[in-house]
Each structure stands twice: as C-alpha cells, then as structure tokens.
Design a protein around this motif. Structure first.
Motif, short mmCIF file in Angstrom:
data_model
loop_
_atom_site.label_atom_id
_atom_site.label_comp_id
_atom_site.label_asym_id
_atom_site.label_seq_id
_atom_site.Cartn_x
_atom_site.Cartn_y
_atom_site.Cartn_z
N LEU A 193 9.44 7.46 0.43
CA LEU A 193 10.83 6.82 -0.23
C LEU A 193 11.91 6.67 0.52
N PHE B 54 5.73 12.31 -0.76
CA PHE B 54 6.35 11.33 -1.38
C PHE B 54 7.73 10.90 -1.08
N GLU C 40 6.39 4.81 -7.00
CA GLU C 40 5.36 4.29 -6.26
C GLU C 40 5.02 2.82 -6.36
N ILE D 100 3.63 4.74 1.88
CA ILE D 100 3.02 5.95 1.17
C ILE D 100 2.47 6.59 2.05
N THR E 112 -3.30 5.19 -1.65
CA THR E 112 -3.15 4.90 -2.88
C THR E 112 -4.41 4.78 -3.83
N ASP F 225 5.00 8.04 -10.05
CA ASP F 225 3.96 6.93 -10.10
C ASP F 225 4.93 5.56 -10.38
#
Ligand code: ADP
Ligand code: MG
Length: 706
Positions: A595, A591, A681, A689, A693, A678
């Motif tokens: 990001l 993640f 996200e 990502i 998903t 979350d």
C-alpha cells in the motif's frame, strides 16, 4: 500407465497385501482364519499373526519395502506413522529382515503429543496401536503400512478408527436382529457401504508458497474478488485443461496402485475446483482410502507444480469444498437394503430401514451436525452453495408419495419412472424414481443416502460413527417393539410401526429448496435445530440423549465423549487464533508494504508531473492518495482492535466461553479488517501486492500462462 504395468487390472492394488495376495501366499487355514475374523469382527490369535507377519514381510520386501509402520488416525483428523526397519543384526556384522506377529499386532508409539482432550496426563506417554486386519496393509514410499487403531495406556480410544469400527459392529448386530425377525434368516452380516466424493482446489504451487494465509491456515484470509467468479457456471463439468488432465491421470494411477477404486473426476463449480469420487466400499476401508486419497492429492499436486487445497473454504465469494458421504447398507447375501425395488410401497424391508434412518436423522440431527462441525466447515454450511446448517432429508417425489400413502392408509403400489424418448435416433432413457436435489443436506439418491454436510478435509469416520450408531438405535427400538409380536400379527405390527414412525418424524423430510430463507423459517417452525458454528454444535455432544446414545452402544465412554468435546473446542480456538495472527501479520507486513509503496509511487509521479508541467491538475492522483490514506487510517484502528480482542480471548479460561468469544468477536473483527483490506486492494495495482491475488490464483493455472 506407470512404466512397469501394461494394464489397469494389473496395476490395481499392486501395492496392496489384499485378499488375492493373501489367498496366494498364506497357508489355507491362516487365510480362512483371517477371512473369518474379518467377517465376524473378532481378533486373531498370535500364531495366525506370526504366519501373516512372515508372509506380509516377504511380500513387502519384494515390493521394495525396508520398513514397516503402524498407520493410525489420531484425533487431529490426519494420519500418523512411525517407521521401523525390518533389520535385525545377526551378531556377525550382518542383518536379517525380520517381522514378527507381535510387531504386526501391537505397536507402542509415544502418544504424548497427540490430542487426548484430557484423557491422559502428559506423563502417561504410552499409547498402543492395534492391527486392523479388515483394512489391507500396503506398501508406500519403501514402507509396509499397517492400518491400526490407536488407544491410550488405559484403553481409551484416541483415534477415529476405533469408534468407527465399534459403530459398524453395533449397526451390523442391530440390522441382523431386525432382518432375522422379518424372516431374512440367511443374512449373517450387514456392512455399511460408503463412497466419499472429494472436492478440492488446485492452484500454482508458487502462488501458494507466497501466501502466508494458505501456508498457515489453508484458506485465504484476505483478497479482493476478481471481476468474474463462478457466476457463468462455465467451469462445472468443463473441458479438463491438459495440465489438470495429466494431474488427474497421475492421481488415478497412484490411487489404483494402492487399491483405491478412483472412478469419477471432473471440474467443479468454482474456478480451480475439482472433484474425485471412488467406487464405494465398506465404511472402514472407504475411510482409510479417503485418507490416502487426501494424501495423494497433495503429493501428486506437488509433483505437478500445484498445491492442492483441501480446506472447506479456501476462497471467499466462490463455492467451498465438501466431502459427500454416500451411505448405504449391504447384506452378505449381496442385497442393498436401501434399494427400493420396483414397488417401494410394498417393500417392507426397505421401508423399515428407510423409516429407521428418517427417525435417526430426526432424533440425532444435532449430533450429526456436530459430527461435521469444524472451523473450516463453518464457512461453508449456510453459505448459499453448501447445504444449510439445518439438517433435513430429501426423499424425492415417489418416496414422498409412498410415505404419504402409508400415513393416510391409501394403497399405492405403482412405481414411476417411465421411459423417455429424446429423439427417434437416440436410445430410450429410463427415468429414475427420484430427481436430484442438490440443496438437501441429506438426500436419498436412488439406493443410498448422500450426506452432503461433511467438509472436504474431514475424516469420513466422523459423520459415519454418528450415522451408524443412530440408525442402530432406531432399529433396536423397532426390534423391542416387535420382538414379542406373534408371527401371524407381525405384518400388521410392522406396518403400524412404519406408519407411526413416519408420522412422528415427518418434520425432518423436506423436498424443496434448502437454500432459501423461507425454508430456514419453516425449519424453525418445525423445531429443527439450526446450529451455526462449532461452539454451538459442540454442546450437542454433551446433551443427555446424545451421550446416552454413544455410551449405551459402547461407542464412547463418558470420558471419551468429554475428551472429544474438549478437542473439538481446542481445535476451533487454535485454528482461529492462528488465523487472527496470520491475518495481522499479512496486513501489517505484506499488505502495508504494498500500500505504501504504491502511495509513494503515486506521490512521486505527481511531484514529477508538477515539476515538468506545473499547470496540469493532479485530481486523480490526489483522489487515490486521499482514498488510500483513509484506508490506511482505518487499517490502523482495525488492527489495534483485532490485536486487543485476541489478547482478551486468550485470557479466557473456560473452553466453551473462549470458543464462543472466538466465534462472536474474533471472527467478526477479522472480517471487518478483511473488508477494509479488500477495499484498499481493489485500488492498488497487482504489481504492488506482494502476494498473488484472487485473480491470479483462481484463473491462472501457472504464473505465466492461462
Ligand atoms: P453424484 O456427484 O451424482 O452424487 P458420484 O458418482 O460423483 O455422484 O458419486 C456417487 C458416490 O456414491 C460414488 O462414490 C459411489 O460409489 C457411491 N455409491 C453408489 N452406490 C452406493 C452405495 N450403495 N453405498 C454407498 N455409496 C454408494
Ligand atoms: Mg454428489
């Protein structure tokens, strides 16, 4: 249909050494000895075993088998197998295919790596498997599979089949005594019948492989909810998509070959969720068949490019999966003892069994709850789609009135359930005597009970061991109360007993909506246990009354209970520990990478814009960067906290304390971290990502199509 078969009846059981094959291939006395052993629940002597082994091998070799395996169900909840070939060298460089009665009856797998909960020191590696002739052998993947029980060198059960068989035997004996007392002397056997509805999810195999949480834990540990979940209820019973229909067809075919009577299939409530249900069978066979079903679901899914998720809660925010345990009792004279008949109020036999079950569920609610307690199922029970963690029983309007009339000594002989006309040209529909109640954990559904608490991946043995034993105990209490009553006073005495039992156990009966907070409060007033988690439920195993139940009926020795208690806690701790490590790994590696890549892309886009058009504002870009930076800061704090607390957890010695810590501290740290991820996200485009998903997994059958 499979290539070599032209019809379902021909295909069904074609890989099973079942009754018909045995009748055809075994000498008559051998066949009769087997039938008798199955009926009486006794073991077979070696000469019979030798004859059966020879016939089995011959048949299996014709089906393409080269090996045999004792197939057993250790306390992992999965099945285990170790294959030996039939070959026996002749000394002249050739081989014969051999299989003896001794090999059929007993196996000696190394037991040291199966969970024993302290029953066995690691140096005592020896374990035994023992042939269970009541569950038919079958051929799969080139091996003859022989269903067996599994025990330690000292004879303690190390599996789920042994206590299940013990409990069915106990219930048979208790039910027979009561039936004989009531005058049903022609009955010589009572069997427990079980039908397991099996829920599952299917997602694209490529999606599955890209998610460490699914691969290591079977459930997603993070993932933002898509804009649409299950709220439109458009998936339930919806049209089967062709790829799903093809999968289900293949699954049915595989199961039918193995003699599993797969009957019903449909879409379930959550997107990507489905269900299969077989025709019910005797509990031991139903349990073996459910294990085969779970295995086949995974295998056939893989063949179709799917991954089958059997976890109780693979996705947050949509329904989880259960395994409804439909349960009843049938006599060898062919009668379902839970069939209320036209006038249940006058059906003494039915009322005796019904009230025994009511008493059993009330007296042993805690133990029943514990029998379905797993780390996975904790996410399901008490959520607002599954039954609550409080056990109560639904009996429906008519039986409710029957119970009331008995309690109040009113006469009530009328059954209800009239005929309904929908429109002139449609057939008249007969109304059932109970409506359905989907929110009750333990519901009477016409002529059986449906226990809805078991989770989708659980062995069906677990709840049935407790249910069988608890009902046997109540029947024994009835028997003790009635055995010395003279014939002429029996009817009255039975009636009084039924009435007293209803009065004593009224609190467990609840016909309303089990999902409301009002019921949870009411249940607390009634003194019904509400056990939220595995560490709480596990304590039930050690309560005096519960231990006595299991020990006095010979289901478990005290040692076996302690070992099962330890295994339950160990499994729980290990499961959450792995989840915590996986979550950290996914956040820090996958993640975070996504990001920062996105933040970098936004930053570059902003710099470029500034170079080309220096006067334009960049408020949106700045807003994104600020928000995501705040998220990143929060992640760093939460990751540290989770890692620190996991270390603390691992330093706790006492199993029960450790399990509680995992529940109270680690799970809540995990959900705080998840909430932060979350939220972040939701602000990052899917292309950044590095794993699929929720939206993709739940709404796209395949990566590239709808
Ligand atoms: P529903 O989803 O409405 O509860 P299903 O038809 O999907 O119903 O499943 C019902 C299950 O109950 C099936 O597996 C069926 O074989 C089983 N069942 C029916 N009668 C009995 C019985 N007497 N004993 C045990 N199980 C039963
Ligand atoms: Mg059902």
């Amino acid at each position: 249909m499979s290539d070599t078969y032209t019809s379902v009846p021909e295909l069904f059981g074609s890989l099973v050494f079942g009754d018909a094959v045995m009748r055809e291939r075994l000498p008559k006395p051998t066949y009769q000895a087997i039938r008798k052993a199955i009926h009486d629940g006794t073991s077979l002597d070696i000469s019979v075993a030798n004859t059966v082994a020879a016939a089995m091998k011959e048949w299996a070799v014709e089906q393409g088998a080269t090996h045999f395996t004792h197939w057993f169900q250790p306390m992992t909840g999965f099945t285990a197998e170790k294959h030996d070939s039939f070959i026996s060298p002749t000394g002249d460089g050739r081989v014969l295919m051999e299989f003896s009665g001794k090999e059929l009856v007993k196996g000696e797998p190394d037991a040291s790596s199966f969970p024993s909960g302290g029953l066995r020191d690691t140096y005592e590696a020896r374990g035994y498997t023992a042939w269970d002739p009541s569950s038919p052998a079958f051929v799969k993947d080139g091996s003859l599979y022989i269903p067996t029980a599994f025990c330690s060198y000292g004879g303690q059960a190390l599996d789920k089949k042994t206590p299940l068989l013990r409990s069915a035997d106990v219930l048979n004996r208790s039910a027979l005594r009561i039936l004989h007392l009531l005058g049903y002397t022609d009955v010589t056997k009572v069997d427990v019948t079980v039908g397991c509805e099996q829920e599952y999810f299917l997602i694209d195999k490529d999606f599955y492989k890209k998610r460490k949480d699914l691969v290591f834990c079977g459930r997603t540990l993070l993932g933002a909810a898509p804009p649409k979940g299950q709220e439109m209820e458009d998936h339930y019973f919806g049209v089967l998509k062709p790829k799903i229909a093809a999968f289900m067809h293949d699954l049915d075919t595989e199961l039918w070959k193995l003699g599993v009577p797969a009957k019903t299939k449909h879409n379930e409530v959550a997107p990507a969720q489905y269900e299969m249900a077989p025709v019910f069978e005797i509990s031991n066979i139903a349990t073996d068949h459910n294990q085969l079903t779970m295995e086949m679901l995974k295998k056939v899914a893989d063949r179709h490019g799917f991954a089958c998720l059997l976890h109780e809660k693979p996705f947050d925010g949509v329904n989880g999966s259960g395994k409804h345990d439909n349960w009843s009792l049938v006599t060898d004279t062919g009668e379902n003892l839970l069939n209320p008949g036209k006038t249940p109020a006058k059906n003494t036999r039915f009322l005796v069994f019904l009230t025994a079950i009511i008493a059993a569920v009330d007296d042993y609610a805690g133990l029943l709850r514990a029998s379905v307690a797993t780390a996975g199922n904790d996410h399901r029970l008490g959520g607002n789609e599954a039954p609550p963690a409080v056990i109560s029983m639904f009996v429906g309007d008519e039986l409710e009135q029957v119970l009331e009339s008995i309690e109040e000594d009113r006469d009530m002989t009328e059954g209800h359930g009239g005929m309904m006309e929908l429109a002139k040209m449609l057939p008249l529909l007969k109304q059932d005597n109970t409506d359905r109640n989907r929110t009750s954990p333990f519901a009477f559904t016409g002529n059986k009970f449906e226990f809805r608490m078991p989770g989708s991946s659980l062995s069906a043995a677990d709840p049935n061991i407790v249910l069988n034993t608890a009902v046997a105990e109540e029947l024994d209490r009835f028997y003790e109360a009635l055995r010395y009553v003279p014939d002429e006073a029996l009817e009255d005495a039975v009636h009084r007993l039924i009435k007293e039992t209803i009065q004593a156990h009224r609190r467990i009966v609840f016909n309303g909506n089990g999902y409301t907070d009002a019921w949870i409060e009411e249940a607390a007033r009634r003194g019904l246990p509400n056990l939220h988690s595995v560490p709480e439920a596990a304590e039930e195993l050690l309560k005096k009354q519960n231990m006595e139940l299991c020990i006095s009926h010979g289901i478990y020795t005290e040692e076996e209970i302690l070992s099962r208690h330890a295994i339950m806690l160990e499994n729980y701790i290990k499961t959450i520990h792995i989840e915590a490590l996986t979550l950290r790994n996914m956040v820090t590696k996958d993640f975070t990478d996504g990001l920062f890549s996105y933040m970098k892309a936004v930053e570059q886009e902003m710099l470029q814009k500034k170079q080309v058009l220096p006067d334009l504002p960049c408020n949106y870009e700045i807003d994104i960067l600020k928000t995501l930076n705040a998220c990143a800061e929060q992640l760093s704090i939460l990751l540290d906290a989770l890692s620190q607390e996991t270390e603390n957890a691992e330093s706790i010695e006492d199993l029960s304390e450790k399990a509680h810590f995992y529940h109270d501290v680690i799970l809540s740290e995990m959900s705080r971290l998840r909430a932060a991820v979350d939220a972040a996200e939701a602000r990052v485009p899917g292309s950044f990502i590095p794993y699929p998903t929720y939206e993709e997994m739940l709404f796209h059958l395949r990566k590239y199509d709808a």
